[in-house]
Design a protein around this motif. Structure first.
Motif, PDB file in Angstrom:
ATOM      1  N   GLN A  21     -11.589 -10.030  -2.727  1.00  0.00           N
ATOM      2  CA  GLN A  21     -10.534  -9.794  -3.696  1.00  0.00           C
ATOM      3  C   GLN A  21     -11.060  -9.746  -5.127  1.00  0.00           C
ATOM      4  N   LEU A  65     -12.378  -6.294  -5.573  1.00  0.00           N
ATOM      5  CA  LEU A  65     -11.273  -5.343  -5.652  1.00  0.00           C
ATOM      6  C   LEU A  65     -10.606  -5.388  -7.027  1.00  0.00           C
ATOM      7  N   ASP A  66     -10.543  -6.591  -7.616  1.00  0.00           N
ATOM      8  CA  ASP A  66      -9.884  -6.743  -8.918  1.00  0.00           C
ATOM      9  C   ASP A  66     -10.665  -6.081 -10.047  1.00  0.00           C
ATOM     10  N   HIS A  94      -5.615  -1.126  -9.066  1.00  0.00           N
ATOM     11  CA  HIS A  94      -5.062  -0.329  -7.970  1.00  0.00           C
ATOM     12  C   HIS A  94      -4.743   1.093  -8.428  1.00  0.00           C
ATOM     13  N   ILE A 151     -12.822   3.006  -3.764  1.00  0.00           N
ATOM     14  CA  ILE A 151     -12.552   1.585  -3.543  1.00  0.00           C
ATOM     15  C   ILE A 151     -13.855   0.805  -3.735  1.00  0.00           C
ATOM     16  N   ILE A 176      -7.820   1.747   0.799  1.00  0.00           N
ATOM     17  CA  ILE A 176      -7.009   1.477  -0.393  1.00  0.00           C
ATOM     18  C   ILE A 176      -5.644   0.944   0.017  1.00  0.00           C
ATOM     19  N   TYR A 189      -5.700  -3.308  -0.924  1.00  0.00           N
ATOM     20  CA  TYR A 189      -5.151  -3.638  -2.234  1.00  0.00           C
ATOM     21  C   TYR A 189      -3.820  -4.358  -2.067  1.00  0.00           C
ATOM     22  N   THR A 190      -3.662  -5.472  -2.768  1.00  0.00           N
ATOM     23  CA  THR A 190      -2.403  -6.210  -2.699  1.00  0.00           C
ATOM     24  C   THR A 190      -1.312  -5.368  -3.318  1.00  0.00           C
TER      25      THR A 190
END
Length: 572
Positions: A77, A80-81, A85, A94, A141, A145-146
């Motif tokens: 995470q 990803l941050d 997004h 990604i 993706i 992604y949250t």
């Protein structure tokens, strides 16, 4: 390993040198690339000239980039941050790893160098791209992604939790309008509708059907011409879902007694999608059908329609006629409009003026003037045609010839130096002659204007991932009137069903054609108003291949099955 000199070459040259594709295949792909702007490798894969894995391997060598399998990546995470997004969605990338000031990203289009430069500027890190399968990036993706898309099960759980307080004794017919508005704006309802739309785009559905019954609410997708049911939804939520769709389409949610039409414009996965909405009152509620017009998924080029090479050559030749009428015929859903769009794209160059009049305008095409029919204000095919002729066009497309007035104006347009394209509902090419005479067209005008009739059907293609040879049943051979001498040295294939084709054995569709050119001999029989059978015999003698013969040719090449040919052609 690719040398510095190799990198100076075009990617197409590298593919040719590695004998992955032929010169003709590269030529086909480059023609299509001019139309849709896709990467060359993607076009070659779309045309089934090669596979995505082979393209990825060549790209890896060509660019000196590592190939990564996203299935084996443990997404963090914190990594990803590093990329928001919205940017990941916009650039279709990604992040998979971060080390000091370098971020490693899986990129959907590795040949887009500008994209990496943009990314460096936006996120202020050194960017190291790696190669992955294109579809894997989009899926990752959505998955990691949250705040991404929820599963059907999660949304239905929310339905049960948030809406279970609804009074079961309340009649669906007397639900208050304000309550419908509230339901349509509830998060679970919005999420469910969004998910249904997204899934339809991903699986390339042409329509979504929402059908309300007494104790059931069905959601079905039409994929490759066949309706397939998706997750069943409790009938309790039918009104909320249908109201949500009507709100999105700017329709009157208070009106449930009359049919309505609407339209939704969406941006999904980086491209625009036009959705036409139709509602129809039924005994247990409103039936809703959503027609999805996704330009990125439709083959707006002749090569990708899957025509046999001889048919493709003939159609291209017809499109370069200086004048005359060319008709494409067949039942609803047989791909007539798509073929006409592809024909227009083939001749859409700066030196020609092309004007269309359609009902509705299904796809916007750059460089072509398109007119939407609107009978309510007297914008009809016939009225439009009169004005179009004063606009000095070279090519005119009429969405459909529905009456004698339109037909006669189309004939006059062709006789004054215009190429006119249109559609007609007939079962085959020869019967079109009888149909035109029955509409009231004088035979001498027909012989002066009509250049060719193309009758068309769509057959499902065998899935390449589960394709295998098989021996057809005697029943289907008998139905198609195939004998031992017809089967000599022939091989037949079928799809066994796999995850790639949703266990159906089929993936995608192709067109089979019956092309009837009008020559002097045929003109004399048109003047005499000879029977359809006589016209058919003359056309056959002059080289016309029937729909059945075209379908069998595709089956012999392993592109479709005998069952599909039998389903889509008329056996006399």
């Amino acid at each position: 390993m690719t040398t510095k000199e190799d990198k100076k070459k075009l990617f197409g040259q590298i593919l040719l040198e590695k004998k992955l594709v032929s010169k003709d295949q590269i030529k086909d792909a480059l023609e299509i690339q001019k139309i849709n702007g896709k990467a060359l490798g993607d076009v070659l894969v779309d045309l089934e000239y090669t596979t995505g894995n082979r393209i990825t391997e060549v790209l890896s060598d060509y660019l000196g980039m590592e190939i990564i399998d996203l299935e084996n990546v443990e997404f963090n995470q914190d990594v990803l941050d590093k990329i928001p997004h919205s940017i990941a969605q916009l650039y279709r990338i990604i992040p998979i790893a971060f080390n000091e000031s370098t971020i490693t990203v899986a990129q959907q289009d590795p040949l887009d160098i500008q994209q990496i430069d943009d990314l460096r500027f936006l996120i202020k890190y050194t960017v190291k791209p790696v190669l992955v399968e294109r579809e894997d990036v989009a899926n990752a993706i959505d998955k990691y992604y949250t705040g991404g898309h929820e599963s059907v099960e999660e949304i239905l759980d929310k339905f049960q939790h948030d809406l279970s307080a609804t009074n079961d004794s309340e009649s669906r017919e007397i639900i208050e309008i304000e309550h419908l508005k509230e339901m349509s704006n509830e998060t679970p309802i919005k999420s469910f509708v969004n998910l249904i739309l997204l899934q339809a785009i991903v699986v390339k559905a042409s329509d979504i059907h929402f059908e309300v019954f007494e104790n059931e609410f069905r959601v079905r997708y039409r994929i490759d011409g066949v309706l397939r049911e998706k997750v069943p939804v409790p009938v309790l939520f039918a009104n909320g879902i249908i109201s949500r769709i009507k709100v999105m389409a700017h329709m009157d949610i208070a009106e449930r007694r009359l049919p309505q039409d609407g339209r939704i414009f969406l941006a999904i996965r980086g491209h625009s999608v036009d959705i036409r909405i139709s509602t129809l009152p039924t005994n247990h509620g409103e039936s809703v059908v959503m027609r999805i017009l996704d330009k990125s998924s439709v083959s707006l080029d002749l090569v990708r329609l899957g025509m046999m090479p001889d048919n493709l050559k003939t159609v291209k030749q017809l499109m370069h006629k200086p004048n005359g009428i060319i008709l494409v015929t067949g039942p609803t859903g047989s791909g007539k409009t798509t073929t006409l769009y592809a024909c227009l794209n083939h001749v859409n160059v700066a030196g020609l003026k092309i004007i269309t009049t359609e009902d509705p305008v299904e796809y916007d095409i750059d460089g072509i003037m398109q007119i939407q029919i609107n009978p309510e204000i007297d914008v009809t095919f016939s009225n439009c045609l009169r004005s179009i002729l004063r606009q000095d066009p070279d090519i005119i497309l009429i969405g459909e010839i529905r009456d004698l007035e339109t037909l006669e104006i189309a004939v006059q347009a062709s006789l004054t130096g215009h190429l006119v394209l249109s559609t007609l509902h007939t079962n085959d090419a020869p019967s079109t002659i009888t149909r035109l005479i029955n509409m009231g067209l004088q035979p001498y005008l027909m012989t002066a204007a009509l250049e060719a009739v193309i009758s068309q059907r769509l057959v499902k293609k065998i899935c390449r991932d589960c394709k295998k040879e098989y021996t057809p049943d005697n029943a289907i051979l008998h139905e198609l009137k195939l004998h031992d001498h017809d089967l000599r040295n022939k091989q037949f294939y079928i799809g066994t069903g796999c995850s790639s084709c949703n266990r159906t054995g089929y993936k995608g569709r192709m067109s089979i054609l019956e092309i009837m050119s009008v020559n002097e001999e045929m003109c004399s029989h048109i003047i005499k108003q000879s029977s359809t059978e006589t016209i058919r015999e003359i056309a056959r003698k002059n080289g016309m291949r029937t729909l059945l013969e075209s379908g069998l040719s595709a089956a012999y090449k392993g592109l479709t099955t005998l069952e599909e040919v039998a389903r889509e052609t008329s056996i006399n």
